[in-house]
Design a protein around this motif. Structure first.
Motif, short mmCIF file in Angstrom:
data_model
loop_
_atom_site.label_atom_id
_atom_site.label_comp_id
_atom_site.label_asym_id
_atom_site.label_seq_id
_atom_site.Cartn_x
_atom_site.Cartn_y
_atom_site.Cartn_z
N GLU A 1 48.95 97.07 -25.38
CA GLU A 1 49.33 96.55 -26.68
C GLU A 1 50.84 96.67 -26.96
O GLU A 1 51.46 95.78 -27.52
CB GLU A 1 48.55 97.33 -27.74
N GLY A 2 51.44 97.77 -26.51
CA GLY A 2 52.84 98.01 -26.84
C GLY A 2 53.84 97.54 -25.80
O GLY A 2 55.00 97.96 -25.82
N ASN A 3 53.40 96.71 -24.85
CA ASN A 3 54.31 96.23 -23.80
C ASN A 3 54.19 94.73 -23.66
O ASN A 3 53.10 94.21 -23.42
CB ASN A 3 53.98 96.89 -22.46
N ASP B 1 51.18 106.57 -18.00
CA ASP B 1 50.62 107.24 -19.19
C ASP B 1 49.16 106.85 -19.40
O ASP B 1 48.31 107.70 -19.68
CB ASP B 1 51.47 106.86 -20.41
N ALA C 1 54.17 108.75 -23.19
CA ALA C 1 54.96 107.53 -23.31
C ALA C 1 55.47 107.35 -24.74
O ALA C 1 54.69 107.43 -25.69
CB ALA C 1 54.11 106.33 -22.91
N VAL C 2 56.76 107.12 -24.87
CA VAL C 2 57.36 106.84 -26.19
C VAL C 2 58.38 105.72 -26.03
O VAL C 2 58.85 105.44 -24.92
CB VAL C 2 58.07 108.09 -26.79
N LYS C 3 58.72 105.10 -27.16
CA LYS C 3 59.72 104.03 -27.13
C LYS C 3 61.10 104.63 -27.39
O LYS C 3 61.38 105.11 -28.48
CB LYS C 3 59.37 102.97 -28.18
N VAL D 1 60.22 102.07 -22.67
CA VAL D 1 59.31 103.22 -22.64
C VAL D 1 59.74 104.26 -21.60
O VAL D 1 60.04 103.92 -20.45
CB VAL D 1 57.85 102.78 -22.36
N ALA E 1 54.41 102.96 -18.98
CA ALA E 1 53.20 102.87 -19.81
C ALA E 1 51.96 103.04 -18.93
O ALA E 1 51.02 103.74 -19.29
CB ALA E 1 53.15 101.53 -20.54
N GLU F 1 45.30 98.81 -23.89
CA GLU F 1 46.33 99.86 -23.81
C GLU F 1 47.72 99.28 -23.62
O GLU F 1 48.72 99.96 -23.85
CB GLU F 1 45.99 100.84 -22.67
N ASP G 1 64.51 95.75 -29.15
CA ASP G 1 65.21 96.67 -30.04
C ASP G 1 64.52 96.80 -31.40
O ASP G 1 65.12 97.26 -32.36
CB ASP G 1 66.67 96.23 -30.22
N THR G 2 63.28 96.36 -31.50
CA THR G 2 62.55 96.46 -32.78
C THR G 2 61.18 97.11 -32.59
O THR G 2 60.23 96.79 -33.31
CB THR G 2 62.38 95.08 -33.44
N SER G 3 61.05 97.97 -31.60
CA SER G 3 59.84 98.79 -31.39
C SER G 3 58.62 97.98 -30.98
O SER G 3 57.50 98.45 -31.16
CB SER G 3 59.47 99.60 -32.64
N GLN G 4 58.82 96.79 -30.46
CA GLN G 4 57.64 95.98 -30.16
C GLN G 4 57.39 95.77 -28.67
O GLN G 4 56.24 95.72 -28.24
CB GLN G 4 57.78 94.61 -30.83
#
Lengths: 152, 265
Positions: A130-132, A112, A56-58, A49, A109, A128, A41-44
């Motif tokens: 990085e965000g998961n 994408d 792909a967006v959060k 996704v 992800a 790539e 819940d903090t975009s990390q």
């Protein structure tokens, strides 16, 4: 409350939402599409996704009203009936999940990544991702699954 | 998150009207900083103006000696733009190093510079590439735009329309990212023009992005590792937190500068 018209997984929907409602809560609580997860819940962590207009967006970092007039695809929308999406298939074949909590976000992800990057190798896949986050630390097989799906 | 009135607009005129009629407004572009801030109740605007649908803010232009990027262009659009990759490759790679792919699909250049986070990447590009920031009212030189911590020259009724970057002879951006957030713990943007060498630093100063004039002077004489090695950033006024104390951070800036020079010689 504002009314939003959103196409979710190919279906046109119209719904009233509170301005501050996050897209992920609209999908999970109002649309019963609980495949999209709330992890940090903090975009990390990337468990939330989804694809907005194919990118792909959060969904925990976006308001439902921002998706008005747009196309959203969630994990529920990637399979073709009983036939799994090739990326889902690859995650099954290569055991790309342990507890499974991060898996919907990982697969969204991964789709994408494969769409954007024609020549994937292990280094690119790891960058790539990085965000998961996978708290089981099951990255070896996640990377293996994505590379296998990319080569299909 | 506290609730707010949501206004989706299609023109800059509509934004101006809403800004003049309402107090406690915030502009929403990609929302990748604003929404997390609102979730933590660190921001609680009464009106949110969504500018993502304004077509005239979404463009990348090649002007010959410069490129102009509209304020709602996402980091992903900058990093994958043929114009930017060809004209200022360091700017494309800067954009590709922000956050993660999902954040880059939403976050915008206008949002980044209007927020002026002291560890953000884009402000260094603006200072190093002598950018002109165009608002709905005027044009502001980058050196006059970034004022301090999360503070810019933007007035209450002003929004960023576009950013024009001069094309350097060569340039390089090197950053040491925080391993979790990918914000810069130290970032150095080095640009070489016919008449100047510019060095902008982010992630370090307690006052936000700045031009490192001592390094610029040394590299103007000769763009060499030897000259760069002679200059050390003082740790006075450098941020100190759980990630890095000020001496460590100042040293990181020195190292990033060396890497940027190394990349260009």
């Amino acid at each position: 409350m504002p009314t939003v018209n959103i196409n979710v997984n190919g279906q046109d929907l119209s719904a009233e939402v509170e301005e501050r409602q996050l897209l992920v809560h609209f999908l999970r609580d109002d649309m019963d599409l609980t495949g999209t997860h709330v992890g940090c819940d903090t975009s990390q962590c990337g468990a939330c996704v989804v694809h907005l207009e194919g990118k792909a967006v959060k969904s925990c970092t976006m308001l439902a009203v921002q998706a008005n007039g747009k196309n959203i695809t969630t994990i529920e929308g990637v399979a073709d009936g009983d036939n799994l999406h090739p990326v889902q298939e690859a995650f099954r074949d290569h055991h790309g999940l342990q507890c499974g909590f991060c898996t919907p976000g990982m697969i969204m992800a991964a789709i994408d990544i494969i769409n954007r990057k024609p020549n994937l190798d292990e280094k690119i896949v790891r960058e790539e991702l990085e965000g998961n986050l996978c708290r089981c630390t099951g990255y070896q097989n996640i990377v293996k699954s994505i590379l296998a799906a990319a080569n299909k | 998150m506290y609730n707010f009135i949501y206004e989706k607009v299609n023109t800059i005129q509509e934004v101006e009207k809403l800004l003049s009629e309402n107090e406690e407004t915030k502009i929403l572009a990609g929302g990748q900083t604003l929404i997390p801030t609102m979730k933590q109740r660190l921001a609680s605007p009464s009106t949110l103006i969504d500018i993502s649908g304004i077509d005239e803010l979404n463009f990348i232009n090649d002007n010959g000696n410069s490129v102009t990027i509209g304020s709602t262009v996402t980091h992903n659009e900058v990093s994958s733009s043929d114009i930017i990759m060809k004209k200022i490759p360091s700017l494309a790679s800067l954009a590709e190093g922000i956050g993660d792919p999902h954040v880059r699909n939403m976050g915008t250049i206008g949002g980044s510079i209007a927020n002026n986070d002291p560890t953000a990447d884009y402000p260094t590009a603006c200072l190093s590439l002598n950018a002109k920031i165009k608002t709905n009212n005027r044009e502001i030189n980058a050196e006059d735009f970034f004022i301090g911590l999360f503070e810019t020259a933007l007035e209450e009724n002003e929004i960023v329309v576009s950013v024009e970057f001069n094309i350097p002879k060569k340039s390089s951006y090197m950053k040491f990212p925080n391993p979790a957030s990918r914000y810069a713990m130290a970032g150095v943007y080095l640009s070489v023009f016919d008449d100047a060498v510019n060095v902008a630093v982010t992630g370090a100063s307690e006052n936000g992005v700045f031009k490192w004039t001592e390094m610029e002077e040394a590299l103007s004489i000769n763009l060499s590792l030897e000259n760069a090695k002679n200059i050390k950033l003082s740790s006075d006024g450098v941020m100190s937190d759980i990630h890095a104390d000020s001496a460590y951070r100042a040293n990181l800036v020195d190292i990033m500068a060396l890497r940027a020079v190394e990349n260009l010689i």
